[in-house]
Design a protein around this motif. Sequence first.
Motif, PDB file in Angstrom:
ATOM      1  N   THR A 155       8.631  69.373 -55.580  1.00  0.00           N
ATOM      2  CA  THR A 155       7.729  69.431 -56.739  1.00  0.00           C
ATOM      3  C   THR A 155       6.650  70.497 -56.584  1.00  0.00           C
ATOM      4  O   THR A 155       5.788  70.623 -57.453  1.00  0.00           O
ATOM      5  CB  THR A 155       7.041  68.073 -56.956  1.00  0.00           C
ATOM      6  OG1 THR A 155       6.200  67.777 -55.828  1.00  0.00           O
ATOM      7  CG2 THR A 155       8.064  66.961 -57.136  1.00  0.00           C
ATOM      8  N   SER A 156       6.697  71.261 -55.483  1.00  0.00           N
ATOM      9  CA  SER A 156       5.661  72.265 -55.191  1.00  0.00           C
ATOM     10  C   SER A 156       4.274  71.625 -55.174  1.00  0.00           C
ATOM     11  O   SER A 156       3.320  72.153 -55.733  1.00  0.00           O
ATOM     12  CB  SER A 156       5.708  73.416 -56.206  1.00  0.00           C
ATOM     13  OG  SER A 156       6.951  74.065 -56.174  1.00  0.00           O
ATOM     14  N   GLN A 157       4.204  70.444 -54.556  1.00  0.00           N
ATOM     15  CA  GLN A 157       2.950  69.692 -54.455  1.00  0.00           C
ATOM     16  C   GLN A 157       2.379  69.396 -55.845  1.00  0.00           C
ATOM     17  O   GLN A 157       1.194  69.588 -56.117  1.00  0.00           O
ATOM     18  CB  GLN A 157       1.923  70.450 -53.609  1.00  0.00           C
ATOM     19  CG  GLN A 157       2.390  70.716 -52.189  1.00  0.00           C
ATOM     20  CD  GLN A 157       1.397  71.517 -51.373  1.00  0.00           C
ATOM     21  OE1 GLN A 157       0.546  72.216 -51.912  1.00  0.00           O
ATOM     22  NE2 GLN A 157       1.503  71.421 -50.060  1.00  0.00           N
ATOM     23  N   GLY A 158       3.262  68.922 -56.711  1.00  0.00           N
ATOM     24  CA  GLY A 158       2.833  68.596 -58.068  1.00  0.00           C
ATOM     25  C   GLY A 158       1.857  67.434 -58.103  1.00  0.00           C
ATOM     26  O   GLY A 158       1.792  66.610 -57.184  1.00  0.00           O
ATOM     27  N   HIS A 159       1.088  67.381 -59.194  1.00  0.00           N
ATOM     28  CA  HIS A 159       0.095  66.324 -59.366  1.00  0.00           C
ATOM     29  C   HIS A 159       0.693  65.187 -60.195  1.00  0.00           C
ATOM     30  O   HIS A 159       1.452  65.430 -61.139  1.00  0.00           O
ATOM     31  CB  HIS A 159      -1.145  66.875 -60.073  1.00  0.00           C
ATOM     32  CG  HIS A 159      -1.720  68.084 -59.410  1.00  0.00           C
ATOM     33  ND1 HIS A 159      -2.164  68.082 -58.108  1.00  0.00           N
ATOM     34  CD2 HIS A 159      -1.914  69.352 -59.868  1.00  0.00           C
ATOM     35  CE1 HIS A 159      -2.619  69.281 -57.789  1.00  0.00           C
ATOM     36  NE2 HIS A 159      -2.470  70.074 -58.838  1.00  0.00           N
ATOM     37  N   PRO A 160       0.359  63.940 -59.872  1.00  0.00           N
ATOM     38  CA  PRO A 160       0.854  62.805 -60.665  1.00  0.00           C
ATOM     39  C   PRO A 160       0.516  62.978 -62.143  1.00  0.00           C
ATOM     40  O   PRO A 160      -0.592  63.373 -62.502  1.00  0.00           O
ATOM     41  CB  PRO A 160       0.124  61.608 -60.047  1.00  0.00           C
ATOM     42  CG  PRO A 160      -0.183  62.032 -58.645  1.00  0.00           C
ATOM     43  CD  PRO A 160      -0.462  63.501 -58.720  1.00  0.00           C
ATOM     44  N   ASP A 161       1.496  62.678 -62.999  1.00  0.00           N
ATOM     45  CA  ASP A 161       1.335  62.911 -64.440  1.00  0.00           C
ATOM     46  C   ASP A 161       1.918  61.743 -65.242  1.00  0.00           C
ATOM     47  O   ASP A 161       2.542  61.938 -66.282  1.00  0.00           O
ATOM     48  CB  ASP A 161       2.017  64.232 -64.819  1.00  0.00           C
ATOM     49  CG  ASP A 161       1.620  64.729 -66.195  1.00  0.00           C
ATOM     50  OD1 ASP A 161       0.512  64.392 -66.657  1.00  0.00           O
ATOM     51  OD2 ASP A 161       2.424  65.445 -66.820  1.00  0.00           O
ATOM     52  N   GLY A 162       1.750  60.531 -64.719  1.00  0.00           N
ATOM     53  CA  GLY A 162       2.233  59.360 -65.437  1.00  0.00           C
ATOM     54  C   GLY A 162       3.665  59.023 -65.070  1.00  0.00           C
ATOM     55  O   GLY A 162       4.221  59.498 -64.076  1.00  0.00           O
ATOM     56  N   THR A 163       4.275  58.195 -65.898  1.00  0.00           N
ATOM     57  CA  THR A 163       5.657  57.771 -65.678  1.00  0.00           C
ATOM     58  C   THR A 163       6.450  57.927 -66.964  1.00  0.00           C
ATOM     59  O   THR A 163       5.888  58.130 -68.046  1.00  0.00           O
ATOM     60  CB  THR A 163       5.720  56.304 -65.212  1.00  0.00           C
ATOM     61  OG1 THR A 163       5.142  55.468 -66.225  1.00  0.00           O
ATOM     62  CG2 THR A 163       4.989  56.111 -63.895  1.00  0.00           C
ATOM     63  N   ALA A 164       7.769  57.835 -66.831  1.00  0.00           N
ATOM     64  CA  ALA A 164       8.661  57.923 -67.989  1.00  0.00           C
ATOM     65  C   ALA A 164       9.767  56.889 -67.838  1.00  0.00           C
ATOM     66  O   ALA A 164      10.302  56.698 -66.740  1.00  0.00           O
ATOM     67  CB  ALA A 164       9.251  59.324 -68.103  1.00  0.00           C
ATOM     68  N   GLN A 165      10.095  56.228 -68.937  1.00  0.00           N
ATOM     69  CA  GLN A 165      11.208  55.281 -68.969  1.00  0.00           C
ATOM     70  C   GLN A 165      12.424  55.992 -69.562  1.00  0.00           C
ATOM     71  O   GLN A 165      12.400  56.419 -70.715  1.00  0.00           O
ATOM     72  CB  GLN A 165      10.846  54.060 -69.812  1.00  0.00           C
ATOM     73  CG  GLN A 165       9.750  53.186 -69.222  1.00  0.00           C
ATOM     74  CD  GLN A 165      10.202  52.485 -67.945  1.00  0.00           C
ATOM     75  OE1 GLN A 165      11.348  52.027 -67.848  1.00  0.00           O
ATOM     76  NE2 GLN A 165       9.309  52.392 -66.968  1.00  0.00           N
ATOM     77  N   ILE A 166      13.471  56.130 -68.757  1.00  0.00           N
ATOM     78  CA  ILE A 166      14.659  56.862 -69.193  1.00  0.00           C
ATOM     79  C   ILE A 166      15.889  56.032 -68.861  1.00  0.00           C
ATOM     80  O   ILE A 166      16.135  55.720 -67.684  1.00  0.00           O
ATOM     81  CB  ILE A 166      14.748  58.243 -68.503  1.00  0.00           C
ATOM     82  CG1 ILE A 166      13.487  59.066 -68.785  1.00  0.00           C
ATOM     83  CG2 ILE A 166      15.993  58.992 -68.956  1.00  0.00           C
ATOM     84  CD1 ILE A 166      13.366  60.308 -67.938  1.00  0.00           C
ATOM     85  N   ALA A 167      16.640  55.677 -69.872  1.00  0.00           N
ATOM     86  CA  ALA A 167      17.878  54.903 -69.702  1.00  0.00           C
ATOM     87  C   ALA A 167      17.649  53.651 -68.867  1.00  0.00           C
ATOM     88  O   ALA A 167      18.453  53.299 -67.997  1.00  0.00           O
ATOM     89  CB  ALA A 167      18.965  55.777 -69.078  1.00  0.00           C
ATOM     90  N   GLY A 168      16.521  52.985 -69.105  1.00  0.00           N
ATOM     91  CA  GLY A 168      16.218  51.742 -68.415  1.00  0.00           C
ATOM     92  C   GLY A 168      15.648  51.896 -67.023  1.00  0.00           C
ATOM     93  O   GLY A 168      15.400  50.894 -66.343  1.00  0.00           O
ATOM     94  N   ALA A 169      15.416  53.124 -66.564  1.00  0.00           N
ATOM     95  CA  ALA A 169      14.873  53.362 -65.222  1.00  0.00           C
ATOM     96  C   ALA A 169      13.494  54.006 -65.332  1.00  0.00           C
ATOM     97  O   ALA A 169      13.202  54.738 -66.283  1.00  0.00           O
ATOM     98  CB  ALA A 169      15.803  54.260 -64.417  1.00  0.00           C
ATOM     99  N   THR A 170      12.647  53.730 -64.342  1.00  0.00           N
ATOM    100  CA  THR A 170      11.299  54.295 -64.312  1.00  0.00           C
ATOM    101  C   THR A 170      11.274  55.516 -63.398  1.00  0.00           C
ATOM    102  O   THR A 170      11.704  55.447 -62.238  1.00  0.00           O
ATOM    103  CB  THR A 170      10.280  53.257 -63.806  1.00  0.00           C
ATOM    104  OG1 THR A 170      10.299  52.122 -64.676  1.00  0.00           O
ATOM    105  CG2 THR A 170       8.880  53.847 -63.781  1.00  0.00           C
ATOM    106  N   TRP A 171      10.778  56.615 -63.938  1.00  0.00           N
ATOM    107  CA  TRP A 171      10.635  57.859 -63.187  1.00  0.00           C
ATOM    108  C   TRP A 171       9.159  58.228 -63.110  1.00  0.00           C
ATOM    109  O   TRP A 171       8.428  58.086 -64.088  1.00  0.00           O
ATOM    110  CB  TRP A 171      11.396  58.999 -63.867  1.00  0.00           C
ATOM    111  CG  TRP A 171      12.890  58.854 -63.886  1.00  0.00           C
ATOM    112  CD1 TRP A 171      13.622  58.027 -64.683  1.00  0.00           C
ATOM    113  CD2 TRP A 171      13.823  59.569 -63.073  1.00  0.00           C
ATOM    114  NE1 TRP A 171      14.959  58.172 -64.430  1.00  0.00           N
ATOM    115  CE2 TRP A 171      15.117  59.123 -63.441  1.00  0.00           C
ATOM    116  CE3 TRP A 171      13.707  60.541 -62.082  1.00  0.00           C
ATOM    117  CZ2 TRP A 171      16.273  59.620 -62.849  1.00  0.00           C
ATOM    118  CZ3 TRP A 171      14.857  61.038 -61.490  1.00  0.00           C
ATOM    119  CH2 TRP A 171      16.121  60.577 -61.864  1.00  0.00           C
ATOM    120  N   ASP A 172       8.728  58.704 -61.945  1.00  0.00           N
ATOM    121  CA  ASP A 172       7.376  59.245 -61.806  1.00  0.00           C
ATOM    122  C   ASP A 172       7.370  60.700 -62.266  1.00  0.00           C
ATOM    123  O   ASP A 172       8.276  61.472 -61.918  1.00  0.00           O
ATOM    124  CB  ASP A 172       6.912  59.173 -60.344  1.00  0.00           C
ATOM    125  CG  ASP A 172       6.754  57.741 -59.863  1.00  0.00           C
ATOM    126  OD1 ASP A 172       6.343  56.889 -60.676  1.00  0.00           O
ATOM    127  OD2 ASP A 172       7.051  57.481 -58.678  1.00  0.00           O
TER     128      ASP A 172
END
Length: 225
Positions: A155-172
């Motif tokens: 992620t190149s030391q990316g900053h947290p930016d919430g979460t996303a619900q995609i096809a029933g799964a949670t992604w950061d």
Amino acid sequence: MSDGPEPADDTTTPSDTPPGTTATAPRPPEGPYVVSPSVYKRLMSGLPGFCMAMLASLALVGLVILITPRHNESAMPHADYGSDLAGLTAVAPYQVLAPQGLPPQWFATSTRLSGHGQGPISWHLGFSTARKEYAALEESNETPDGAGHFIDRMTSQGHPDGTAQIAGATWDREFRPDKKQRSLVRRLPGVTIVLTGTASYEELGVLAAALKPQPKPSSSATPVG
């Protein structure tokens, strides 16, 4: 003996010029220039030739522009990742995920399988998206968290930016503003999935929704009946 004063002489001599000034010769009178008929004919007959030369030059420039290669999809590299996927499913100690059913405008541009049975095994799969952005699947059983580890690097030391619900799964979600790099991260038992690139979260979500578990190759030949 003179009968009266002599008339003044209007002619100015160099000695009569006031100090500090320079005498100049009188300029000839200006008037229309007379051109002979033969010269006039040559001048007028050269105009069409000049116009033809200009038209020929413009036509040549247009031809060069026409045949100059343009940036298009066919000029971008297309990668066949079938062999890398087969190799990954054969040796990976985790459940392999790979995209299936992506939109037809998507195509793979790079694939790389690295690692060995005694250490982490990683797979990189890059795509050009429907919007001509870049999206990559990074999949590995490397240590996910911590400075310099898998997620930090992908992620190149990316900053947290919430979460996303995609096809029933949670992604950061993670974001690196200066690189315009967005990432979706999912930690699974024994494997970490990072989807990252210049693509929007929406297009990264398309890639996430297309990921499907891949079966292990059969260790024995299928009998033919």
